[in-house]
Design a protein around this motif. Structure first.
Motif, mmCIF file in Angstrom:
data_model
loop_
_atom_site.group_PDB
_atom_site.id
_atom_site.type_symbol
_atom_site.label_atom_id
_atom_site.label_comp_id
_atom_site.label_asym_id
_atom_site.label_seq_id
_atom_site.Cartn_x
_atom_site.Cartn_y
_atom_site.Cartn_z
ATOM 1 N N ARG A 42 0.836 -1.208 0.000
ATOM 2 C CA ARG A 42 0.000 0.000 0.000
ATOM 3 C C ARG A 42 0.872 1.259 0.000
ATOM 4 N N CYS A 93 -5.898 3.102 -2.658
ATOM 5 C CA CYS A 93 -4.561 2.551 -2.375
ATOM 6 C C CYS A 93 -4.590 1.021 -2.400
ATOM 7 N N GLY A 94 -5.659 0.437 -1.860
ATOM 8 C CA GLY A 94 -5.766 -1.020 -1.829
ATOM 9 C C GLY A 94 -5.813 -1.610 -3.232
#
Ligand code: DC
Length: 226
Positions: A42, A93-94
């Motif tokens: 991440r 972000c994931g």
């Protein structure tokens, strides 16, 4: 000291399965170090977004991974000296992390950084390939999962608690897409290893899941002492 003798508990599993929560609790209980390997992916994603990097350029992404200026302190994560603990938890972000994690060069760039967390008295770590690739000699390997619906509910609760907006239907779709990508990539895919114990937490409380891991670990210790 030969670091291979330092015990590692490797907890792998799909997104939002609760493996991070359980791993952290077990680490605290045993007084072990804790590594959230997903946070590293991440962080690479966050840095790549900040730099407006090309998400198809594996060389550039690996360079970012190699040069990542990060440290973990008091349950906070610092990137370039700034706290980014919550910033890396966004769905954006994931999803980006899951995409760049499919590049072998990015994974290779993070391997040694992960192994460096193996320090006395021991390490509890969670991710996708902790037992299969990063710590193949882990003393205990667990594949921790829960149904996709339950995971969507848990992620929803987590995001709302952090004051972020979230929609269950979108989260469920993201989780299913992420599972698909993490499980079907050619390198270090998400899967239960033959030597990993299955822990399905769909109908377990956090405390029951934690106790199961601790009892498995204690069983192993008792056997190795005999
Ligand atoms: O566990 P997480 O959701 O924070 O991980 C984010 C992404 O990083 C996940 O979709 C896949 C990738 N990842 C990985 O490929 N290998 C790991 N050991 C940990 C995470």
């Amino acid at each position: 000291m030969n670091t291979n003798k330092i015990p590692v508990i490797a907890i792998d599993g799909p997104s939002a399965s609760g493996k991070g929560t359980i791993a952290q609790l077990v680490a605290r209980k045993l007084g072990f170090h804790y590594l959230d390997s997903g946070a590293l992916y991440r962080l690479v994603a966050l840095k790549a977004i900040q730099l407006n990097a090309d998400m198809q350029n594996s060389g550039q992404l690996a360079e970012i991974a190699r040069n990542l200026n990060v440290y973990f302190k008091d349950e906070q994560i610092y990137l370039d000296g700034k706290i980014v603990t919550d910033d890396i938890r966004t769905e954006q972000c994931g999803i980006a992390a899951s995409q760049l994690a499919a590049y072998p060069q990015v994974r290779a760039a993070l391997t040694e950084r992960q192994r460096a967390f193996r320090q006395l008295p021991g390490l509890v770590t969670d991710g996708r390939d902790m037992g299969s690739v990063i710590f193949p000699d882990a003393i205990l390997k667990i594949y921790l999962t829960a149904s996709a619906g339950e995971r969507a509910q848990r992620r929803h609760k987590q995001l709302i608690e952090k004051g972020m907006s979230a929609n269950i239907t979108d989260l469920l779709q993201d989780i299913q897409k992420r599972d698909e990508r993490d499980s079907n990539r050619s390198i270090a895919p998400l899967q239960q290893g033959a030597d990993a114990k299955l822990l399905d937490t769909t109908s377990l409380t956090i405390s029951q899941a934690q106790d199961t891991v601790l009892s498995w670990y204690n069983d192993i210790l008792a056997k190795t002492r005999v």
